[in-house]
Design an enzyme around this catalytic site. Structure first.
Site, PDB file in Angstrom:
ATOM      1  N   HIS A   1       0.836  -1.226   0.000  1.00  0.00           N
ATOM      2  CA  HIS A   1       0.000   0.000   0.000  1.00  0.00           C
ATOM      3  C   HIS A   1       0.863   1.265   0.000  1.00  0.00           C
ATOM      4  CE1 HIS A   1      -3.280  -2.754   1.258  1.00  0.00           C
ATOM      5  NE2 HIS A   1      -2.345  -3.265   2.065  1.00  0.00           N
TER       6      HIS A   1
ATOM      7  N   SER B   1      14.929  22.443 -14.469  1.00  0.00           N
ATOM      8  CA  SER B   1      13.731  23.200 -14.811  1.00  0.00           C
ATOM      9  C   SER B   1      14.164  24.556 -15.345  1.00  0.00           C
ATOM     10  CB  SER B   1      12.873  23.374 -13.557  1.00  0.00           C
ATOM     11  OG  SER B   1      12.111  24.550 -13.660  1.00  0.00           O
TER      12      SER B   1
ATOM     13  N   ASN C   1      14.921  16.782 -12.506  1.00  0.00           N
ATOM     14  CA  ASN C   1      13.720  15.996 -12.789  1.00  0.00           C
ATOM     15  C   ASN C   1      14.019  14.634 -13.421  1.00  0.00           C
ATOM     16  OD1 ASN C   1      12.098  18.128 -11.891  1.00  0.00           O
ATOM     17  ND2 ASN C   1      12.120  19.088 -13.923  1.00  0.00           N
TER      18      ASN C   1
ATOM     19  N   TYR D   1      -6.971 -12.482 -47.207  1.00  0.00           N
ATOM     20  CA  TYR D   1      -6.356 -11.156 -47.146  1.00  0.00           C
ATOM     21  C   TYR D   1      -7.429 -10.092 -47.342  1.00  0.00           C
ATOM     22  CZ  TYR D   1      -3.572  -7.042 -47.934  1.00  0.00           C
ATOM     23  OH  TYR D   1      -3.052  -5.787 -47.815  1.00  0.00           O
TER      24      TYR D   1
HETATM   25  N1  ARG Z   1       0.691  -3.235 -49.230  1.00  0.00           N
HETATM   26  C1  ARG Z   1      -0.093  -4.390 -48.993  1.00  0.00           C
HETATM   27  C2  ARG Z   1      -0.100  -4.701 -47.498  1.00  0.00           C
HETATM   28  O1  ARG Z   1       0.780  -4.242 -46.903  1.00  0.00           O
HETATM   29  C3  ARG Z   1       0.448  -5.547 -49.716  1.00  0.00           C
HETATM   30  C4  ARG Z   1      -0.594  -6.505 -50.089  1.00  0.00           C
HETATM   31  C5  ARG Z   1      -1.533  -5.891 -51.058  1.00  0.00           C
HETATM   32  N2  ARG Z   1      -2.418  -6.875 -51.548  1.00  0.00           N
HETATM   33  C6  ARG Z   1      -3.488  -6.556 -52.215  1.00  0.00           C
HETATM   34  N3  ARG Z   1      -4.247  -7.529 -52.584  1.00  0.00           N
HETATM   35  N4  ARG Z   1      -3.823  -5.304 -52.421  1.00  0.00           N
HETATM   36  O2  ARG Z   1      -0.922  -5.367 -46.971  1.00  0.00           O
END
Ligand code: ARG
Length: 477
Positions: free
Chosen positions: A159, A280, A288, A320
């Site tokens: 504490h 300061s 500091n 992706y």
């Molecule tokens: N610049 C993109 C990234 O960093 C690379 C992959 C792009 N892929 C795409 N299908 N546009 O994710």
């Protein structure tokens, strides 16, 4: 306004609007992945030669071109054009300028989706190892300072109130062990990144007899992703890395906060070297602990990066999606901040002077040995603990009235409270600081014998981690 981007044109005109360029570029960040990106391309070119897509001559020309690009980036002569989006397109475009038509064969059997994946895998594997090196350095500092502060006694707190005396070695080793656990976490992150995504193409695999085992060996990955869809969409390796960094940053903030408290006029337990503090502009008396405060401040930023990436990934469908490009900022910034935080903390830990006289004074003022005195009444004088607790409480109250510490309480005052307290030998021995810590004989306790044992274990942990095989990715070629 539009910009021309022929390399990525495909079915579209190759003209992109300014807002598309501004939103779409990642080169301002992923230029930092140039070594990984170039090394990935070298491995890919070697593999293309192996499966007969490139001749040995073409492959050599590509490797030489890539080597030249690396030098250009390192010397600062490389041109960045936001219309070229990312590191992959920049490298490939420049390669075309340097070696001509052959460069156009390099992207066979590859997509930027598996390319960025392999880049970040290589990056996490390297950076986890490098950050671990910084953590190890701090552990070494804590170990060395602990070894020479075995006989310094200071208050331990709960504490933020004085609780019990502990050896300074014990306090420093508490931080040592927690940083050792960060090495374990970084190792896990490095392992998560030790898997090859390249060869997955855009997501379904590629129409070539890509030799992924060759790629794995050339880039020294432990494993290969079994599923191309998983390989291009996972960011588990980055999440694990950011998690390891967040936990490490959190503990750095706790150590930094202790430094700030210990450095305050009120505590005065340490003196920081001048070069690690600032004055300061108005108050001449100030020195500091800015470095420690900046660590505290940066930790929020590091931890937010984990949150940032997890929100990016939430509900994201396979495979992706362009959202994933946003992984760059949290990844690169967390890494960069940790490379500031850890050496800064290490410098303070290595350079601070311990003001042992102030620690001792605090122990006395805070009546840190009250529990020991009560226990001595139980063990040596046969008093029930409740009664002992009551008597010592009365002695502490009297000290407060007289403005003295327990060892300073005059014998007649003690006699008034209880004749048991008038025994000078008994009273003095019960209030001996070193003897108090030495009674904490349980394993992991602060007794001197246990400290020696703990230092031995700490030394072993240090040398084990020094020998640890971090499987550094082969970025040279
Ligand atoms: N610049 C993109 C990234 O960093 C690379 C992959 C792009 N892929 C795409 N299908 N546009 O994710």
């Amino acid at each position: 306004m539009t910009a021309s981007r022929q390399l990525l044109a495909g079915r579209s005109s190759g003209q992109v609007s300014d807002i598309m360029v501004a939103m779409g570029e990642s080169i301002s960040l992923d230029i930092e992945l140039y070594r990984e990106d170039i090394r990935g391309s070298v491995a890919h070119a070697r593999m293309l030669e192996r499966i007969g897509i490139l001749t040995a001559e073409e492959r050599t020309s590509i490797e030489n071109g890539l080597r030249r690009i690396k030098t250009e980036i390192e010397s600062g002569s490389f041109n960045v054009d936001f219309a070229l989006e990312d590191i992959h397109t920049h490298v490939e475009t420049r390669l075309g300028e340097l070696i001509g038509e052959t460069a156009r064969k390099l992207h066979t059997a590859r997509s930027r989706n598996d390319q960025i994946a392999v880049d970040t895998h290589l990056f996490v594997r390297r950076c986890a190892a490098e950050i671990a090196g910084l953590v190890w350095q701090m552990c070494a500092t804590l170990y060395e300072r602990a070894a020479s502060e075995l006989d310094t006694i200071l208050p331990g707190y709960t504490h933020l109130q004085i609780a019990q005396p502990v050896r300074l070695s014990h306090h420093l080793l508490a931080h040592f062990w927690s940083f050792i656990r960060d090495l374990e976490r970084l190792d896990r992150a490095a392992r998560a990144a030790d898997r090859l995504p390249l060869g997955s193409g855009a997501m379904a695999g590629v129409n070539y007899a890509t030799d992924r085992e060759f790629l794995r060996t050339d880039l020294d990955f432990r494993e290969i992703y079994s599923n191309s869809m998983d390989a291009v969409s996972t960011r588990d390796h980055i999440l694990e890395f950011l998690h390891a960094l967040s936990v490490c940053a959190l503990r750095a903030s706790r150590v930094a906060e202790e430094i700030i408290i210990w450095n305050s006029m009120e505590f005065g337990f340490i003196d920081l070297p001048d070069e690690l503090t600032t004055g300061s502009s108005i108050m001449p008396q100030k020195k500091n602990p800015d470095l420690a405060e900046l660590i505290r401040g940066k930790v929020g930023r590091v931890c937010s990066h984990y949150q940032n990436l997890s929100m990016n990934l939430k509900s994201l469908p396979l495979t992706y999606n362009r959202d994933l490009q946003e992984d760059r900022m949290p990844l690169l910034d967390a890494d960069r901040q940790m490379r500031l935080i850890l050496p800064a903390l290490n410098a303070m830990l290595a350079g601070m002077r311990f003001r042992t006289e102030r620690m001792r004074a605090s122990l006395q003022k805070g009546h840190a040995l009250a529990t020991d005195l009560a226990d001595a009444l139980v063990v040596q004088k046969g008093l029930p603990f409740r009664d002992a607790h009551h008597l010592v409480g009365a002695a502490v109250a009297r000290c407060e009235e007289l403005g003295c510490t327990l060892p300073e309480l005059p014998v007649d005052e003690r006699e008034n409270i209880s004749p048991l307290l008038a025994d000078d030998d008994f009273y003095g021995a019960a209030l001996d600081l070193a003897a108090s810590t030495d009674r904490k004989v349980s394993a992991g306790g602060t007794a001197r014998t246990r400290q020696l044992e703990q230092l031995e274990q700490a030394g072993q942990a240090l040398s084990q981690w020094k020998k640890h095989n971090w499987r550094f990715p082969p970025l040279d070629f």
